[in-house]
Design a protein around this motif. Structure first.
Motif, PDB file in Angstrom:
ATOM      1  N   LYS A 354       0.823  -1.217   0.000  1.00  0.00           N
ATOM      2  CA  LYS A 354       0.000   0.000   0.000  1.00  0.00           C
ATOM      3  C   LYS A 354       0.858   1.270   0.000  1.00  0.00           C
ATOM      4  CE  LYS A 354      -3.736  -2.303   2.512  1.00  0.00           C
ATOM      5  NZ  LYS A 354      -4.561  -2.315   3.755  1.00  0.00           N
ATOM      6  N   ILE A 355       1.801   1.330  -0.897  1.00  0.00           N
ATOM      7  CA  ILE A 355       2.626   2.533  -1.035  1.00  0.00           C
ATOM      8  C   ILE A 355       1.754   3.642  -1.602  1.00  0.00           C
ATOM      9  CG2 ILE A 355       4.676   3.526  -2.111  1.00  0.00           C
ATOM     10  CD1 ILE A 355       5.617   0.543  -2.481  1.00  0.00           C
ATOM     11  N   ARG A 356       1.764   4.800  -0.953  1.00  0.00           N
ATOM     12  CA  ARG A 356       0.877   5.879  -1.374  1.00  0.00           C
ATOM     13  C   ARG A 356       1.557   7.239  -1.186  1.00  0.00           C
ATOM     14  NH1 ARG A 356      -0.320   2.871   2.997  1.00  0.00           N
ATOM     15  NH2 ARG A 356      -0.945   3.872   4.961  1.00  0.00           N
ATOM     16  N   THR A 360       3.025  16.277  -0.234  1.00  0.00           N
ATOM     17  CA  THR A 360       4.296  16.127   0.485  1.00  0.00           C
ATOM     18  C   THR A 360       4.272  14.955   1.460  1.00  0.00           C
ATOM     19  OG1 THR A 360       3.629  17.645   2.261  1.00  0.00           O
ATOM     20  CG2 THR A 360       4.717  18.602   0.329  1.00  0.00           C
ATOM     21  N   ILE A 361       3.284  14.087   1.338  1.00  0.00           N
ATOM     22  CA  ILE A 361       3.150  12.935   2.231  1.00  0.00           C
ATOM     23  C   ILE A 361       3.412  11.648   1.456  1.00  0.00           C
ATOM     24  CG2 ILE A 361       1.592  11.684   3.783  1.00  0.00           C
ATOM     25  CD1 ILE A 361      -0.057  14.301   3.948  1.00  0.00           C
ATOM     26  N   ILE A 362       4.241  10.802   2.018  1.00  0.00           N
ATOM     27  CA  ILE A 362       4.417   9.449   1.490  1.00  0.00           C
ATOM     28  C   ILE A 362       4.232   8.479   2.648  1.00  0.00           C
ATOM     29  CG2 ILE A 362       6.941   9.530   1.787  1.00  0.00           C
ATOM     30  CD1 ILE A 362       7.124   7.653  -0.681  1.00  0.00           C
ATOM     31  N   ALA A 363       3.567   7.363   2.389  1.00  0.00           N
ATOM     32  CA  ALA A 363       3.302   6.372   3.437  1.00  0.00           C
ATOM     33  C   ALA A 363       3.279   4.979   2.833  1.00  0.00           C
ATOM     34  CB  ALA A 363       1.973   6.669   4.130  1.00  0.00           C
ATOM     35  N   PHE A 364       3.562   3.988   3.661  1.00  0.00           N
ATOM     36  CA  PHE A 364       3.416   2.586   3.256  1.00  0.00           C
ATOM     37  C   PHE A 364       3.229   1.739   4.500  1.00  0.00           C
ATOM     38  CE2 PHE A 364       7.954   3.481   3.597  1.00  0.00           C
ATOM     39  CZ  PHE A 364       8.407   2.468   4.423  1.00  0.00           C
ATOM     40  N   ASP A 365       2.656   0.551   4.319  1.00  0.00           N
ATOM     41  CA  ASP A 365       2.397  -0.376   5.422  1.00  0.00           C
ATOM     42  C   ASP A 365       3.471  -1.460   5.457  1.00  0.00           C
ATOM     43  OD1 ASP A 365       0.099   1.133   5.324  1.00  0.00           O
ATOM     44  OD2 ASP A 365      -1.271  -0.558   5.533  1.00  0.00           O
TER      45      ASP A 365
END
Length: 427
Positions: A354-356, A360-365
């Motif tokens: 779930k790379i998203r 300016t936000i990047i997130a992954f599980d």
């Protein structure tokens, strides 16, 4: 006071947020902060990749903001805002109107994000009361939401660990499932059934991103459809832009990504560049009209001792000038571009999903660490790992995310990216 003495006194006297009193972590004494760096009392530097809980957009100890604060403090630090006004508040209202959607007409000052939500809820509910409709009392929200820690804000937030001790005291809210591309048609049907009911007054949402809920992201198209359905049934829409406002999603407001605009917008966090606490609840002319009366019975009965604080307003005006500059806007796009390139590198790792990226936000599980949540075992591994390497990353359970100040350089981002890749390779 030595670093050890400072830590001991802190442990004896101070109650820190969202942490057990018998915390497994030591609280790190800080001497100063500058740019993207926190400087500890023992001489270490830490890159602040979370903008100190998402408030710091221009870097720490920004000289322009500090000068605005000093100049205002030497002129007037505070004055009662009931019966009086002042230039910093008027100028801030004027500045905000250039950022808010067409048709917005008023701003109300409060102290922080949670109180801006309280004000919005009271505005929405009293709107119907002032219109003579006492049946419209029900609020609809997204499951998994986090709108703050005061009681109204908790009520419209998802029922979970943050609110469990207070369930009996929260007012009833109808929650719809978090929307995705897979379930959106069912969500539209569920949502329309709720807002079509004669007692439905309000729809509140975090636009595009649920921050504390795990940086969960949903599309502008879904949000646009939800707002349109709500407004077809004359339901007031509240956008909680406390986190997403001031460029975090790549545009000034997250709701700039959609064509249907909310009736109320809540702002805080980045509004002063992380220098002073300030909350704003802005409304459109439709909401204002229900309060336009000389009767105190129809006035918005809400206020704070520090409402319209001149120091906070002056700093917010200085932050506005920085934020609207070409340099800042280019930095936002630069960080976004860097995150997109890093997201491509992350695809090579099979221990994440779930790379998203949004603005300016990047997130992954992370896989194998359980669910999102403050009690997840992932935090015990992630948080100290990066602190030891001079990087502040506060995972949301099994979610690693970056939300840095806009001034972070490409080289500093590369340093953070490389440490994340090393962590993933070792875990």
């Amino acid at each position: 006071m030595t670093t050890q003495e400072l830590s001991t006194q802190d442990k004896d006297l101070i109650w820190h947020p969202f942490a057990p009193l018998l915390s497994p972590f030591e609280y790190i004494p800080l001497d100063s902060a500058k740019g993207v760096y926190l400087h500890t009392s023992d001489g270490k530097t830490i890159i602040d990749t979370v903008s100190s809980w998402w408030v710091n957009i221009h870097g720490h100890s920004n000289e322009t903001l500090a000068k605005a604060l000093y100049d205002q403090a030497m002129q007037m630090e505070h004055a009662i805002f009931a019966g009086f006004t002042h230039e910093p508040a008027v100028r801030l209202a004027q500045n905000l109107m250039t950022l808010l959607p067409e048709g917005f007409s008023k701003v109300f000052f409060s102290d922080n994000g949670s109180t801006s939500i309280e004000v919005a809820l009271k505005m929405s509910l009293q709107y119907w009361y002032n219109k003579g409709n006492t049946n419209k009392t029900k609020v609809v929200a997204l499951d998994g939401a986090y709108h703050g820690d005061t009681f109204g804000a908790m009520s419209v937030s998802g029922r979970g660990g943050f609110t469990a001790p207070f369930f009996p005291f929260l007012f009833e809210v109808d929650f719809i499932d978090f929307p995705t591309e897979e379930n959106k048609e069912q969500i539209y049907l569920q949502f329309e059934k709720l807002v079509a009911h004669e007692d439905c007054s309000t729809f509140i949402f975090e636009p595009l991103i649920q921050g504390s809920g795990g940086m969960r992201m949903y599309s502008p198209e879904i949000l646009d459809r939800l707002i349109a359905i709500a407004q077809q049934h004359d339901v007031i829409c509240i956008a909680d832009e406390v986190m997403t406002g001031f460029g975090r999603t790549g545009k000034v407001l997250a709701t700039d990504h959609v064509s249907h605009k909310p009736d109320l917008i809540c702002l805080s966090k980045g509004i002063t560049g992380g220098t002073m606490p300030l909350g704003i609840t802005a409304c459109n002319a439709k909401i204002e009209d229900a309060f336009r009366s000389d009767s105190y019975a129809k006035a918005l009965l809400h206020g704070h001792s520090y409402t319209g604080n001149p120091l906070a307003c002056a700093v917010a005006n200085a932050s506005f000038e920085i934020f609207t500059s070409d340099t800042c806007q280019q930095n936002i796009q630069r960080v976004h571009t860097k995150h997109l390139a890093f997201a491509e590198k992350l695809k090579a790792y099979d221990n994440i999903e779930k790379i998203r990226v949004q603005g300016t936000i990047i997130a992954f599980d992370l896989k194998g660490f359980g669910e999102t949540g403050y009690e997840s075992s992932a935090r015990q591994k992630i948080y100290p790992y990066f602190l030891e390497r001079g990087i502040l990353i506060r995972p949301l359970g099994n979610v690693i995310y970056l939300m840095p100040p806009y001034i972070i350089t490409n080289e500093e981002l590369d340093t953070v990216y490389q440490e994340i890749l090393t962590f993933l390779a070792d875990h």
